[in-house]
Design an enzyme around this catalytic site. Structure first.
Site, PDB file in Angstrom:
ATOM      1  N   ASP A  63      31.783  20.575  76.821  1.00 28.30           N
ATOM      2  CA  ASP A  63      32.000  19.359  75.910  1.00 28.30           C
ATOM      3  C   ASP A  63      33.123  18.511  76.501  1.00 28.30           C
ATOM      4  O   ASP A  63      34.041  19.058  76.936  1.00 28.30           O
ATOM      5  CB  ASP A  63      31.877  19.691  74.478  1.00 28.30           C
ATOM      6  CG  ASP A  63      31.597  18.482  73.624  1.00 28.30           C
ATOM      7  OD1 ASP A  63      31.471  17.371  74.237  1.00 28.30           O
ATOM      8  OD2 ASP A  63      31.192  18.352  72.268  1.00 28.30           O
TER       9      ASP A  63
HETATM   10  C1  BGC Z   1      30.618  14.946  72.019  1.00 27.14           C
HETATM   11  C2  BGC Z   1      29.430  15.261  72.839  1.00 27.14           C
HETATM   12  C3  BGC Z   1      29.091  14.058  73.665  1.00 27.14           C
HETATM   13  C4  BGC Z   1      30.202  13.727  74.596  1.00 27.14           C
HETATM   14  C5  BGC Z   1      30.270  12.872  75.840  1.00 27.14           C
HETATM   15  C6  BGC Z   1      31.698  14.508  72.998  1.00 27.14           C
HETATM   16  O1  BGC Z   1      33.044  14.263  72.228  1.00 27.14           O
HETATM   17  O2  BGC Z   1      31.002  16.125  71.170  1.00 27.14           O
HETATM   18  O3  BGC Z   1      28.305  15.366  72.019  1.00 27.14           O
HETATM   19  O4  BGC Z   1      28.001  14.281  74.354  1.00 27.14           O
HETATM   20  O5  BGC Z   1      31.470  13.652  73.993  1.00 27.14           O
HETATM   21  O6  BGC Z   1      30.131  11.635  75.146  1.00 27.14           O
END
Ligand code: BGC
Length: 744
Positions: free
Chosen positions: A285
């Site tokens: 993540d």
């Molecule tokens: C979120 C993800 C997301 C990623 C990219 C993160 O902060 O938890 O779900 O896909 O950002 O935007």
């Protein structure tokens, strides 16, 4: 053709297909190996990096100013937040200047539609309509892929029992069975006929794992749970996504029992890549590799990279730990080169499957982009899916549907004329254009052109000013019926949007009281990205529709439901609490030794002294304009062995005046087992459409899978004993019951 010949040809066909598939696999493996052989260690590490573009941020951006150069040097495998053919083409062209010309992957959070915005995922889950959910993902993929995107960071398949957590809006609610079917439908929808088709994007099951169980509903928070709970309630939708062929997984921000998910090899290596034989790749993540430092799990980015690669995180989204330290770690012998090779191979394989090695620009077609983003079929589908997602919570005196002959209608509230709010969180906005979004006001105007339509805002979403009340009351007094649109702001749910107070914000409930006091019939629409608390409204106002955030066709879909062009059929995928004090609240809990048989029973009160244990609205609840009768339950057997099956049949009759759909829900309870079992578990359901007066026989099959559970050694087993069978219209509204026995 003789039966034998047919059987022979079928056999031959299957073998030929299999061989073909195997041959294809081989050539992909060979291609992967041939690319890998040419790569330097630095280039390999480069493939494991992913950066965000600078112009949209879905996380804290690192501005290193040098991204383009890094692409040209082959130091980047993927980018996110780059949208549109024009931009993806430009960046891909830079990747084509690199030594090995390995194409970039473009990822994006295409969560509920691209331009054509569908309801937020929790709302879609309320439809319990797997075809509709798959279609929504299919259309999102068609549009996103036409806009240069190869990969969506969806579906989010986290089970959530806590509506304070802002991200409940992005998932499918609290139930592992429903959640698993929806996970599958979404993966199928995104990946379409398979990677390699230009309208398919890679799906990404996230956030692995247990992110939805964050303590206190606070985003990013710790998770502490037994492994049995993890396997039984939180992992099934992930497994379903993997089985449906999800190309990628994303790990999560939280720690699980003290080990951050990103550095957790039990999750990523043992379960995902080991037991489930997942062949895709895992992306971290946003920054979660580097964030292990603040977790207190590693000292610095060097150690973070070491922990993450060992644990099976293949791609580093935005933390720069792999970029800065992976080659060093390999050179120092801390990380075996084979671990890096494995991660690179997983990523290359997907690039090959997508066809990017044959043509890196195959997703860059301006004409296709234009056509896909303005496709009327997509808009039509978004309207239908939105209508299917609206939950009818209350319909006193059958106030709804409203007559199309109604002369004067007042539409009051802070969300009536809002446009972008309807898109909800995690939506993609078209720069400089919101004309494609149908506001709730516009929807009403289009539906009721000849009626006299009145409007007042009444108050803001969060303001405490009551200055607009008098005007709103005056408008209401002139009308035959009042519709009110209230709720949260769309960015009050979503990532980092946890709320400790999930009542309606501001003075909106007071506004409803003031309008209700006029004595006019009132219909309340509640817009939100989570279950909210609005007890006074439930107890006093005759009609309530829970509209969540419905997307670009919100206005049309709401008007369709209000005036009976669509009869609501949605059911809640999450329990709605009476107050925050009941959270976490979910239907599939374990009985205690003193179950709350009655809320007043002094010593049998595993409840609160000041509150019932029951939710305000239970999982699976939702009304229709018509009524359904359940009857004629029959079981083919009352005693079975584990390898046998029971056929369960029943009759469903539409006893009301409108055609409508009912979600018939089948729950089981294993009465006695070596580990205690939930009081009820959803094991099957069917959504059935009936004309007024029409009946249909419904058939369910109970097999071993439905009777199995994890014992305390984490083995998936059945145990002999009695099972309660419950069929109903919600988890609390059980209409038919029986008992059967599993024998040795
Ligand atoms: C979120 C993800 C997301 C990623 C990219 C993160 O902060 O938890 O779900 O896909 O950002 O935007």
């Amino acid at each position: 053709m003789s039966k034998r010949l047919k059987a022979f040809l079928l056999f031959f066909f299957v073998i030929a297909q299999f061989t073909n598939c195997e041959a294809q696999k081989k050539t992909i493996d060979q291609k992967v190996d041939s690319v890998l052989k040419l790569m330097t260690l630095e280039e390999k590490a480069g493939q494991l990096n992913q950066y965000s573009g600078d112009w949209i941020s879905t996380g804290p951006i690192t501005n290193d100013g040098d991204k383009q150069n890094q692409i040209r040097k082959g130091q980047l495998g993927s980018m996110l937040n780059i949208m549109g053919v024009k931009h993806t083409r430009q960046l891909q062209a830079m990747a084509m200047e690199s030594r090995l010309r390995i194409p970039l992957l473009f990822g994006q959070d295409v969560i509920h539609g691209y331009k054509t915005t569908f309801p937020i995922p929790l709302a879609e889950a309320a439809s319990w309509d797997l075809n509709a959910i798959e279609l929504s993902a299919r259309i999102a993929a068609t549009e996103a892929s036409a806009a240069g995107i190869h990969w969506t960071f969806a579906p989010m398949v986290d089970i959530a029992r806590d509506p304070r957590w802002g991200r409940v809006m992005e998932g499918a609610g609290e139930d592992p069975y429903l959640g698993s079917l929806i996970a599958k439908a979404r993966v199928k929808g995104f990946q379409g006929k398979g990677l390699g088709n230009t309208d398919a994007v890679m799906a990404c099951a996230k956030h692995f794992a247990a992110y939805g169980a964050a303590v206190g509903g606070r985003d990013y928070n710790s998770v502490d749970m037994s492994l049995r709970q993890l396997h039984e309630f939180y992992l099934p939708p992930f497994r379903a996504a993997a089985e449906a062929g999800a190309a990628t997984f994303m790990n999560s921000f939280n720690d699980l029992n003290g080990i951050p998910a990103t550095g957790n090899s039990y999750l990523q290596r043992d379960i995902l890549k080991g037991q489930w034989k997942f062949k895709g790749f895992v992306v971290s993540d946003w920054g979660s590799i580097g964030e292990m430092i603040r977790h207190g799990f590693v000292k610095n980015n060097y150690e973070a990279a070491l922990s993450a690669i060992r644990a099976g995180s293949d791609m580093d989204m935005e933390s720069r730990s792999y970029k800065d330290y992976l080659t060093k770690l390999v050179k120092e012998g801390k990380v075996p080169a084979s671990l890096v090779d494995d991660a690179v191979k997983r990523i290359l394989r997907k690039k090959i499957e997508l066809g990017l090695f044959d043509d890196p620009y195959r997703f860059c077609n301006d004409e296709r982009e234009k056509g896909a983003l303005n496709n009327p079929e997509h808009v039509k589908a978004a309207r239908e899916v939105a209508a299917k997602s609206i939950v009818l919570l209350k319909n006193g005196n059958n106030l709804l549907p409203l007559s199309k002959n109604t002369k004067k209608i007042a539409f009051i509230g802070p969300l009536v004329k809002e446009v972008k709010q309807n898109l909800g969180f995690w939506s993609i906005e078209m720069p400089d254009d919101s004309s494609y979004i149908v506001s709730q006001w516009q929807g009403l105007v289009k539906k009721m052109r000849s009626a006299d339509l009145l409007y007042a805002r009444g108050c803001g979403i969060e303001d405490t000013s009551r200055d607009g009340f008098a005007e709103a009351v005056a408008v209401a007094q002139k009308a035959d019926v009042v519709i009110m649109s209230i709720g949260e702001r769309r960015d009050m749910s979503g990532e980092a949007k946890s709320r400790s107070n999930i009542h309606l914000p501001g003075v909106q409930e007071e506004l409803v009281k003031a309008i209700h006091a006029t004595g006019k019939p009132v219909v309340v629409l509640i817009n939100a990205g989570r279950p909210l608390i609005f007890d006074w409204i439930t107890d006093n106002v005759p009609a309530i529709l829970y509209t969540w955030w419905l997307g670009s066709e919100a206005g049309n879909a709401i008007a369709d439901v209000l005036f009976g062009d669509y009869n609501p059929s949605a059911k809640l995928p999450m329990s709605f609490p009476r107050t925050e004090g009941q959270i976490p609240i979910y239907y599939n809990y374990f009985n205690t030794g003193r179950p709350a048989t009655s809320d007043n029973d002094r010593f049998y009160r595993s409840a609160y002294i000041d509150l019932s244990i029951h939710p305000k609205y239970e999982f699976g609840y939702g009304l229709s304009y018509t009524t359904f009768q359940y009857s004629d339950l029959q079981l083919s057997k009352r005693k079975i062995r584990a390898r046998e099956k029971i056929e369960v049949t029943m009759k469903l009759t539409n006893t009301g005046k409108y055609a409508g759909e009912e979600v018939v829900q089948l729950y089981l309870r294993d009465r006695v087992a070596t580990v205690v079992r939930p009081v009820k578990e959803l094991k099957d359901f069917q959504k059935v459409k009936l004309q007024p007066g029409e009946s249909k026989n419904i058939r369910f099959i109970i097999d071993k899978e439905k009777l199995s559970f994890y014992n305390d050694k984490l083995q998936w087993i059945t145990e002999p004993g009695d099972f309660d069978l419950m069929i109903g219209s919600s988890s609390a509204d059980i209409r038919l019951k029986d008992v059967f026995e599993l024998v040795k």
